[in-house]
Design an enzyme around this catalytic site. Structure first.
Site, PDB file in Angstrom:
ATOM      1  CB  CYS A 225      -6.885  -7.527   2.714  1.00  0.00           C
ATOM      2  SG  CYS A 225      -5.552  -6.344   2.462  1.00  0.00           S
TER       3      CYS A 225
ATOM      4  CE  LYS B 196      -5.084  -9.819  -5.759  1.00  0.00           C
ATOM      5  NZ  LYS B 196      -6.083  -8.781  -5.900  1.00  0.00           N
TER       6      LYS B 196
ATOM      7  CB  ALA C 248     -16.957 -21.250  -7.383  1.00  0.00           C
ATOM      8  N   GLY C 249     -14.084 -21.012  -5.949  1.00  0.00           N
ATOM      9  CA  GLY C 249     -12.707 -21.494  -5.857  1.00  0.00           C
ATOM     10  C   GLY C 249     -12.450 -22.255  -4.576  1.00  0.00           C
TER      11      GLY C 249
ATOM     12  CG  PHE D 293     -11.381   0.999  -0.912  1.00  0.00           C
ATOM     13  CD1 PHE D 293     -12.134   0.146  -0.118  1.00  0.00           C
ATOM     14  CD2 PHE D 293     -11.360   2.354  -0.610  1.00  0.00           C
ATOM     15  CE1 PHE D 293     -12.870   0.642   0.947  1.00  0.00           C
ATOM     16  CE2 PHE D 293     -12.093   2.857   0.455  1.00  0.00           C
ATOM     17  CZ  PHE D 293     -12.854   2.005   1.242  1.00  0.00           C
TER      18      PHE D 293
ATOM     19  CB  VAL E 121      -0.966  -0.004   1.209  1.00  0.00           C
ATOM     20  CG1 VAL E 121      -1.556   1.372   1.449  1.00  0.00           C
ATOM     21  CG2 VAL E 121      -2.090  -0.992   0.921  1.00  0.00           C
TER      22      VAL E 121
ATOM     23  N   GLY F  34      -8.046 -16.072   0.443  1.00  0.00           N
ATOM     24  CA  GLY F  34      -6.907 -15.876   1.348  1.00  0.00           C
ATOM     25  C   GLY F  34      -6.416 -14.458   1.187  1.00  0.00           C
TER      26      GLY F  34
HETATM   27  P1  NAD Z   1       3.202  -4.611   4.149  1.00  0.00           P
HETATM   28  O1  NAD Z   1       3.452  -5.576   5.238  1.00  0.00           O
HETATM   29  O2  NAD Z   1       3.433  -4.990   2.737  1.00  0.00           O
HETATM   30  O3  NAD Z   1       4.054  -3.285   4.419  1.00  0.00           O
HETATM   31  C1  NAD Z   1       4.183  -2.660   5.649  1.00  0.00           C
HETATM   32  C2  NAD Z   1       5.522  -1.935   5.673  1.00  0.00           C
HETATM   33  O4  NAD Z   1       5.557  -1.077   6.805  1.00  0.00           O
HETATM   34  C3  NAD Z   1       6.727  -2.861   5.813  1.00  0.00           C
HETATM   35  O5  NAD Z   1       7.667  -2.596   4.801  1.00  0.00           O
HETATM   36  C4  NAD Z   1       7.291  -2.545   7.206  1.00  0.00           C
HETATM   37  O6  NAD Z   1       8.691  -2.683   7.298  1.00  0.00           O
HETATM   38  C5  NAD Z   1       6.861  -1.092   7.347  1.00  0.00           C
HETATM   39  N1  NAD Z   1       6.806  -0.589   8.728  1.00  0.00           N
HETATM   40  C6  NAD Z   1       6.282  -1.194   9.820  1.00  0.00           C
HETATM   41  N2  NAD Z   1       6.393  -0.378  10.886  1.00  0.00           N
HETATM   42  C7  NAD Z   1       6.991   0.760  10.478  1.00  0.00           C
HETATM   43  C8  NAD Z   1       7.375   1.980  11.113  1.00  0.00           C
HETATM   44  N3  NAD Z   1       7.153   2.189  12.401  1.00  0.00           N
HETATM   45  N4  NAD Z   1       7.993   2.925  10.386  1.00  0.00           N
HETATM   46  C9  NAD Z   1       8.222   2.722   9.063  1.00  0.00           C
HETATM   47  N5  NAD Z   1       7.881   1.601   8.408  1.00  0.00           N
HETATM   48  C10 NAD Z   1       7.264   0.626   9.089  1.00  0.00           C
HETATM   49  O7  NAD Z   1       1.689  -4.136   4.352  1.00  0.00           O
HETATM   50  P2  NAD Z   1       0.630  -3.732   3.216  1.00  0.00           P
HETATM   51  O8  NAD Z   1       0.145  -4.943   2.515  1.00  0.00           O
HETATM   52  O9  NAD Z   1       1.166  -2.599   2.433  1.00  0.00           O
HETATM   53  O10 NAD Z   1      -0.572  -3.233   4.128  1.00  0.00           O
HETATM   54  C11 NAD Z   1      -0.494  -2.036   4.867  1.00  0.00           C
HETATM   55  C12 NAD Z   1      -1.877  -1.712   5.394  1.00  0.00           C
HETATM   56  O11 NAD Z   1      -2.767  -1.438   4.297  1.00  0.00           O
HETATM   57  C13 NAD Z   1      -2.536  -2.835   6.189  1.00  0.00           C
HETATM   58  O12 NAD Z   1      -3.301  -2.285   7.210  1.00  0.00           O
HETATM   59  C14 NAD Z   1      -3.425  -3.497   5.163  1.00  0.00           C
HETATM   60  O13 NAD Z   1      -4.526  -4.146   5.748  1.00  0.00           O
HETATM   61  C15 NAD Z   1      -3.884  -2.310   4.349  1.00  0.00           C
HETATM   62  N6  NAD Z   1      -4.275  -2.629   2.973  1.00  0.00           N
HETATM   63  C16 NAD Z   1      -3.559  -3.522   2.253  1.00  0.00           C
HETATM   64  C17 NAD Z   1      -3.918  -3.793   0.937  1.00  0.00           C
HETATM   65  C18 NAD Z   1      -3.141  -4.811   0.132  1.00  0.00           C
HETATM   66  O14 NAD Z   1      -3.647  -5.203  -0.921  1.00  0.00           O
HETATM   67  N7  NAD Z   1      -1.963  -5.236   0.552  1.00  0.00           N
HETATM   68  C19 NAD Z   1      -5.005  -3.133   0.348  1.00  0.00           C
HETATM   69  C20 NAD Z   1      -5.702  -2.184   1.102  1.00  0.00           C
HETATM   70  C21 NAD Z   1      -5.332  -1.950   2.426  1.00  0.00           C
END
Ligand code: NAD
Length: 429
Positions: free
Chosen positions: A258, A319, A250-251, A150, A11, A255
């Site tokens: 999120c 996915k 369907a699958g 999103f 994100v 996982g």
């Molecule tokens: P991720 O695990 O890929 O990345 C998180 C990053 O934050 C890591 O690189 C970690 O080292 C860094 N980090 C942690 N603590 C830190 C700090 N104190 N200072 C600086 N960096 C720090 O996570 P993600 O998949 O990007 O998800 C992030 C958030 O967004 C989550 O809450 C997730 O639910 C939400 N989200 C994710 C998606 C998705 O598709 N991955 C989509 C929408 C929302």
């Protein structure tokens, strides 16, 4: 506008790079020095279509930079985005420790007014918690905004650049103006709400999408008992504009990083508030069962004796179009197969390195052909487009037994059977 992102994950890096593309001056910080070193060398830290070029272009243009830690980085920043992980804690709640650390870090480094933007997916009340943490550690003006994300991995840039809506939760006019300015170039529909509403929208959206998937999975199970076919059923209901055609594939169970944790966090939040959210609770159980049913389909074919059977698993990512293996049904299936003493050989176009981090002794192959050689069964576990066009003739000559278990309904049953395979999918004849 000068913006800072905390967290360079799926994100933080995508949204940071996209906002740089829109003309903002963006610094992305992370606590992981290796990650930042890689980004500074122009290397990828994960696979997301189009991201490498987007990052490169904006770094070259001087709009995007990377740094370890926040020290000195908040000077002049109008908004600081918290985009750290919120993984599932052992009791099912969202683990907010990274968000808390980020908030304390912001408090230590803030120099003037800035909008603190919660982009991580967080339970209702977290923005308020962030506000308290900053307030107790710093004097001076700031606002906290909830701006859930999103985007979908695999289509993250497109989703960010052409969002269905941008949700902004805030009780401050000043913060609202800053957020409207940041997103103005997108010309997107802006949905302004209060903080708890914005926080709940994200959980409600993910749980609803997960529910659609689980619903069609349940219908698929019923199809197998009735002789109906889930794909025309899905098309038939999806044509109803009140239902819509998306998320009706369907699958073998959903996982990813999120849905499982967000559904679980919504369930936890409800429980904490004394509300028995029956639908969400059922959703978790239904998805567990779906994953188990697919394993049992394979196991029962071999009369529950998988010992020594060589199973080629095609797909490891949760996915297609991503290398993310968090909560991947493919890895869960592999663990079950291995527990039943099957010999698993896996292939994925992008996710093998990530999978080996979670399962260091996983045997992987360099290609589909190498994975299926000598296999007693081939399992399709991720919906990569390349798997839709499997070279069946070639595979036929490589496998030991011609059996395909398609956990994603990728192949056409008639063509696979015509090619001489026994074929099992989800809810289809
Ligand atoms: P991720 O695990 O890929 O990345 C998180 C990053 O934050 C890591 O690189 C970690 O080292 C860094 N980090 C942690 N603590 C830190 C700090 N104190 N200072 C600086 N960096 C720090 O996570 P993600 O998949 O990007 O998800 C992030 C958030 O967004 C989550 O809450 C997730 O639910 C939400 N989200 C994710 C998606 C998705 O598709 N991955 C989509 C929408 C929302």
């Amino acid at each position: 506008m000068k913006l800072v992102f905390i967290g360079t994950g799926y994100v933080g890096l995508v949204t940071g790079a996209c906002l740089a593309e829109l003309g903002h001056q963006v610094t992305c910080v992370d606590i992981d020095p290796d990650r930042i070193a890689k980004l500074n060398r122009g290397e990828d830290v994960f696979f997301e279509p189009g991201l490498a070029a987007l990052v490169r272009r904006n770094v070259r243009a001087g709009r995007l930079g990377f740094a370890v830690g926040l020290k000195g980085r908040l000077r002049g920043a109008r908004a600081v985005f918290i985009a750290v992980g919120t993984p599932q804690a052992s009791n099912g709640s969202a683990d907010l420790s990274y968000v808390k650390t980020a908030a304390r870090d912001i408090a230590r480094n803030l120099t003037g007014y800035a909008v603190i933007v919660d982009k991580s997916t967080v339970p209702v009340g977290t923005s308020e918690m962030v506000r308290k943490i900053i307030k107790t550690n710093r004097r001076g003006p700031f606002d906290v905004v909830s701006n859930p994300e999103f985007l979908r991995e695999g289509n993250a840039i497109g989703d960010f650049m052409k969002p269905d809506r941008v949700v902004i939760g805030t009780d401050s006019q000043r913060a609202q103006r800053v957020m409207a300015e940041i997103y103005r170039p997108l010309k997107a529909i802006m949905h302004f709400t209060d903080l708890p509403t914005a926080e709940l929208i994200k959980y409600a959206a993910n749980s609803f999408l997960a529910m659609k998937l689980s619903f069609i999975n349940e219908i698929a199970n019923l199809c197998e008992l009735t002789g109906a076919d889930v794909q025309p059923v899905a098309r038939g209901i999806g044509m109803d504009s009140r239902i819509g055609p998306k998320f009706l594939q369907a699958g073998l169970g959903f996982g990813g990083s999120c849905f499982p944790k967000d559904v679980s966090a919504l369930n936890y939040l409800s429980r904490q508030l004394g509300f028995d959210f029956k639908l969400v609770k059922a959703l978790l159980a239904v998805n567990q069962r779906q994953k188990q049913l697919f394993f049992e389909k394979i196991s029962s074919y071999f009369k529950n004796n998988l010992s020594g059977k060589r199973i080629a698993v095609l797909g490891l990512a949760f996915k297609g179009n991503t290398d993310d293996v968090r909560e991947s049904p493919a890895l869960e299936l592999i663990a079950k197969l291995r527990k039943a003493v099957a010999k698993v050989v896996a292939f994925d176009p992008q996710a093998m390195a990530m999978a080996r981090k979670k399962m260091p002794d996983l045997e992987t192959a360099a290609s589909v052909a190498a994975a299926v050689r000598g296999a007693d069964a081939v399992v399709l576990a991720t919906e990569w487009d390349s798997f839709r066009k499997l070279p069946l003739k070639k595979i036929r000559s490589l496998v030991k037994r011609r059996i395909i278990f398609d956990g994603r309904n990728l192949l056409d049953p008639r063509s696979v059977r015509r090619a001489g395979f026994r074929y099992f999918s989800i809810g289809r004849k």
